[in-house]
Design an enzyme around this catalytic site. Structure first.
Site, short mmCIF file in Angstrom:
data_model
loop_
_atom_site.label_atom_id
_atom_site.label_comp_id
_atom_site.label_asym_id
_atom_site.label_seq_id
_atom_site.Cartn_x
_atom_site.Cartn_y
_atom_site.Cartn_z
N GLY A 36 -2.05 1.07 -0.38
CA GLY A 36 -2.85 2.07 -0.88
C GLY A 36 -2.27 3.71 -0.98
N PHE A 72 -12.19 -4.05 1.24
CA PHE A 72 -11.35 -4.16 0.08
C PHE A 72 -9.98 -4.63 0.51
CE2 PHE A 72 -14.92 -1.25 -1.03
CZ PHE A 72 -15.29 -1.91 -2.05
N TYR A 140 -3.78 -17.41 -2.42
CA TYR A 140 -4.77 -16.42 -2.74
C TYR A 140 -6.21 -16.61 -2.77
CZ TYR A 140 -7.22 -12.54 -4.91
OH TYR A 140 -7.93 -11.61 -5.35
#
Ligand code: UDP
Length: 323
Positions: A36, A72, A140
């Site tokens: 991020g 998230f 995933y």
């Protein structure tokens, strides 16, 4: 409302922080900044840290009484997950478990989870509704499916109320132009196509033209980032009104092929985009389209930007503003 946004410095999280702030919430972002960007957190309090750090979590939950947690933070690359499954199970599953245990200790009982269409695996039918079997075909997808199952068990055991939101293809950017997609490395189709339009990449590779689809390229359901945020906001209202745990598929229900995305991007940008044909990418189903009716009916979700041209136009405005 007091909301903890884990992964609030990432693509979807940063848009959510902005949304929650606009709605008048007190927002705390917790992000380890492994992917991020600090400057993408445009509102609220920012804490740099990791959900693997139980001490940090317990002091965070002790200092603030959160009404809900939105999560998230995860690794999101299918190919990488195949090569390094341990990394995915540790980060996406074990660290999420750590977060949930810290919530239990602090008696925080509302959780909104970023799940994915990858939990469904190879589609058995299309469009994919919530009754579709969940048989993920890569680590995933399995990591996200494991968390969904953990959430069900935690509801049974200690009353955790959660909403899992299964995104199809998140795309677009903040319509005001302040935020957008910034993955490094970038693997997603729309930003790569726009970078090729801008001359930042020599071309876009089309991964496979021999799929069983109208033009032979893969079909996906692109959903605007702001519409994803709206769904999270509605899921939060649902939990605040003591709604039951649930899971929803988030997509527009309309598929666009890779070639249609490139053609639309050429129209939006007014530039010609060089295309190179490449082999199929492992693990790509031919068609992934959501049946998003349950989210519309149960949450009252009405996507504001369902049109591909608008999604690409917002992404293009963001792309052009980047250094
Ligand atoms: N794709 C492509 N070239 C690229 C990147 C993606 O042809 O450089 C294709 C990919 O095979 C898939 C679609 O574009 O069919 C969307 O891929 P993306 O990685 O954006 O999202 P995914 O569907 O994997 O979540």
């Amino acid at each position: 409302m007091n909301i903890l946004v884990v992964g609030g410095a990432g693509y979807i999280g940063s848009h959510m922080v902005q949304w929650l702030d606009r709605e008048g919430c007190q927002v705390t972002t917790l992000d380890n900044l492994c992917s991020g960007h600090r400057e993408a957190v445009l509102a609220g309090r920012f804490v740099q840290g990791d959900i693997a750090d139980s001490g940090l979590l317990s002091s965070l939950f002790a200092s603030t009484r959160f009404d809900a947690v939105m999560h998230f933070a995860s690794f999101i690359q299918v190919g990488e997950s195949v090569a390094q499954p341990g990394m995915y199970y540790r980060n996406n599953v074990a660290h999420t478990l750590n977060l949930l245990e810290a919530m239990r200790a602090a008696d925080v009982r509302r959780f909104i989870f970023s799940s994915t269409a990858a939990t469904f695996g190879e589609p058995v039918y299309t469009p994919i509704d919530e009754a579709h079997p969940q048989r993920p075909i890569n680590p995933y997808g399995r990591s996200k499916w494991m968390v969904e199952q953990m959430l069900t068990d935690m509801d049974t055991a200690w009353g955790l109320k959660s909403v899992s939101l299964r995104y199809f293809n998140a795309a677009g950017a903040d319509p005001s132009g302040r935020l957008g997609e910034r993955h490094d490395p970038e693997t997603h189709l729309i930003p790569l196509v726009l970078q090729a339009a801008r001359g930042r990449r020599p071309h876009i590779s089309v991964f496979g033209r021999d799929y069983d689809t109208p033009d032979g390229t893969c079909v996906r359901d692109y959903i605007h980032i702001e519409d994803l945020c709206q769904a999270h906001w509605l899921a939060l209202q649902h939990l605040m009104q003591e709604g039951a745990s649930d899971a929803f598929n988030l997509g527009n229900g309309t598929g666009f092929s890779v070639q249609q995305v490139i053609d639309t991007a050429q129209r939006v940008t007014g530039r010609s985009i060089p295309v190179v044909n490449a082999p199929r990418r492992a693990g790509d189903p031919a068609v992934l389209v959501a049946d998003g009716r349950r989210a519309r009916e149960n949450l009252g979700w009405v996507p504001a930007y369902p049109d591909l041209q608008t999604i690409i136009a917002h992404a293009w405005a963001w792309e052009q503003g980047r250094a």
